[in-house]
Motif scaffolding. Structure first.
Motif, PDB file in Angstrom:
ATOM      1  N   UNK A 160     -26.237  14.828  21.572  1.00 24.15           N
ATOM      2  CA  UNK A 160     -26.399  13.700  20.528  1.00 24.15           C
ATOM      3  C   UNK A 160     -26.855  14.284  18.765  1.00 24.15           C
ATOM      4  N   UNK A 161     -28.424  14.690  19.460  1.00 23.44           N
ATOM      5  CA  UNK A 161     -29.383  15.348  17.948  1.00 23.44           C
ATOM      6  C   UNK A 161     -27.886  16.650  17.884  1.00 23.44           C
ATOM      7  N   UNK A 162     -27.382  17.563  17.914  1.00 21.58           N
ATOM      8  CA  UNK A 162     -26.135  18.499  17.406  1.00 21.58           C
ATOM      9  C   UNK A 162     -25.879  17.386  16.685  1.00 21.58           C
ATOM     10  N   UNK A 163     -24.615  16.330  17.415  1.00 21.68           N
ATOM     11  CA  UNK A 163     -24.078  15.252  16.837  1.00 21.68           C
ATOM     12  C   UNK A 163     -24.594  14.800  15.275  1.00 21.68           C
ATOM     13  N   UNK A 164     -26.028  14.322  15.091  1.00 20.72           N
ATOM     14  CA  UNK A 164     -26.499  14.160  14.528  1.00 20.72           C
ATOM     15  C   UNK A 164     -26.919  14.233  13.555  1.00 20.72           C
ATOM     16  N   UNK A 165     -27.091  15.841  13.213  1.00 20.28           N
ATOM     17  CA  UNK A 165     -28.062  17.468  12.756  1.00 20.28           C
ATOM     18  C   UNK A 165     -26.672  17.449  11.742  1.00 20.28           C
ATOM     19  N   UNK A 166     -25.298  17.454  12.887  1.00 14.31           N
ATOM     20  CA  UNK A 166     -23.921  17.632  12.228  1.00 14.31           C
ATOM     21  C   UNK A 166     -24.109  16.691  10.619  1.00 14.31           C
ATOM     22  N   UNK A 167     -23.686  15.479  11.022  1.00 11.27           N
ATOM     23  CA  UNK A 167     -23.445  14.528  10.264  1.00 11.27           C
ATOM     24  C   UNK A 167     -24.977  14.864   8.860  1.00 11.27           C
ATOM     25  N   UNK A 168     -26.095  14.615   8.931  1.00  7.97           N
ATOM     26  CA  UNK A 168     -26.787  14.914   8.278  1.00  7.97           C
ATOM     27  C   UNK A 168     -26.429  16.313   7.374  1.00  7.97           C
ATOM     28  N   UNK A 169     -26.235  17.050   8.222  1.00  5.78           N
ATOM     29  CA  UNK A 169     -25.824  18.741   7.223  1.00  5.78           C
ATOM     30  C   UNK A 169     -24.614  18.483   6.244  1.00  5.78           C
TER      31      UNK A 169
END
Length: 265
Positions: free
Chosen positions: A28-37
């Protein structure tokens, strides 16, 4: 689409921030980081994925990336010979259906510096097989020219510093020279960046993009750090296009007064 896209292999990328997918505390953190990036290029280590059996993890990350128009860039991390890297690249093409490959062939276990001879051999073979090769290399101008002219790579990915070190751009003179001598070649700083300011510096020097992993995945708040790098990359590119002032060895008054009359009240 961005008014200043990065063109690679005929693909127009609005984001100049390439993101790695390893080492995050949770999917989930990876997915959120992808969106934020806002990234449009997501890298994944095939050898790590196969050994860990986390294809589901990668599938979730890829779905998130694709939702924002991102491309998957499998890499050959962990390979130490041209033969192993070629085999892994062929597996990646079959598994993920992409001809894009980030080519890593490591020659030193301490610095994780690429082996120039094995790298060139692997790149030459993979380009002939139809791959679009993103070679992880050093700033050595001769090697870079061989990768472009002899192997046929469409871009270069020189390191800023050893992988995961967070030291930033260690050889500024060499990187500037590389940019000056190869003005029309897409250049992506790959490895060694630890802070958003370092990413901005790379773009200010005229490099076209940055690729990083640990600085985001190992941050206290990976999602916030991904957003910080996104903004830094955008700011660095804007500054480069706007034209940075040249450094001076002496003071230059920002408000010149000589030769002007004054009215004293």
């Amino acid at each position: 689409m961005s008014p200043d896209p990065l063109i690679i292999d005929g693909q127009a990328l609005s984001s100049r921030f390439f993101l790695g997918s390893a080492g995050y505390p949770s999917p989930q953190v990876l997915q959120d980081a992808i969106r934020a990036s806002g990234t449009q290029v997501l890298t994944v280590g095939l050898k790590r994925t196969l050994q860990a059996g986390d294809n589901g993890f990668v599938a979730q990350a890829l779905a998130t990336a694709q939702a924002q128009g991102a491309r998957l860039l499998p890499n050959t991390a962990g390979c130490r010979s041209a033969r192993d890297a070629i085999t892994l690249a062929q597996m990646a093409r079959e598994l993920y259906g992409t001809r894009w490959i980030k080519l890593e062939v490591i020659g030193d276990d301490h610095t994780l510096q690429p082996d120039p001879f094995e790298l060139l051999a692997a790149a030459s073979t993979l380009v002939k097989e139809g791959f679009t090769v993103f070679p992880y290399c050093t700033e050595d101008l001769i090697l870079c020219r061989r990768l472009l002219e002899d192997a046929g790579c469409p871009l270069l990915m020189p390191w800023g510093a050893p992988i995961g070190s967070g030291q930033g751009l260690q050889n500024l003179a060499g990187l500037r020279r590389l940019r000056e001598r190869l003005p029309d070649v897409p250049l992506v700083i790959d490895a060694g960046l630890g802070a958003p300011s370092q990413a901005a510096q790379a773009l200010e020097l005229g490099f076209d993009a940055v690729l990083l992993n640990s600085a985001v995945s190992q941050a206290r708040d990976p999602v916030a750090m991904a957003a910080a790098f996104r903004d830094a990359v955008q700011a660095g590119r804007q500054a480069y296009r706007a034209g940075l002032m040249a450094p001076q060895d002496f003071a230059v008054a920002s408000t010149p007064v000589s030769g002007h009359a004054f009215v004293l009240g």
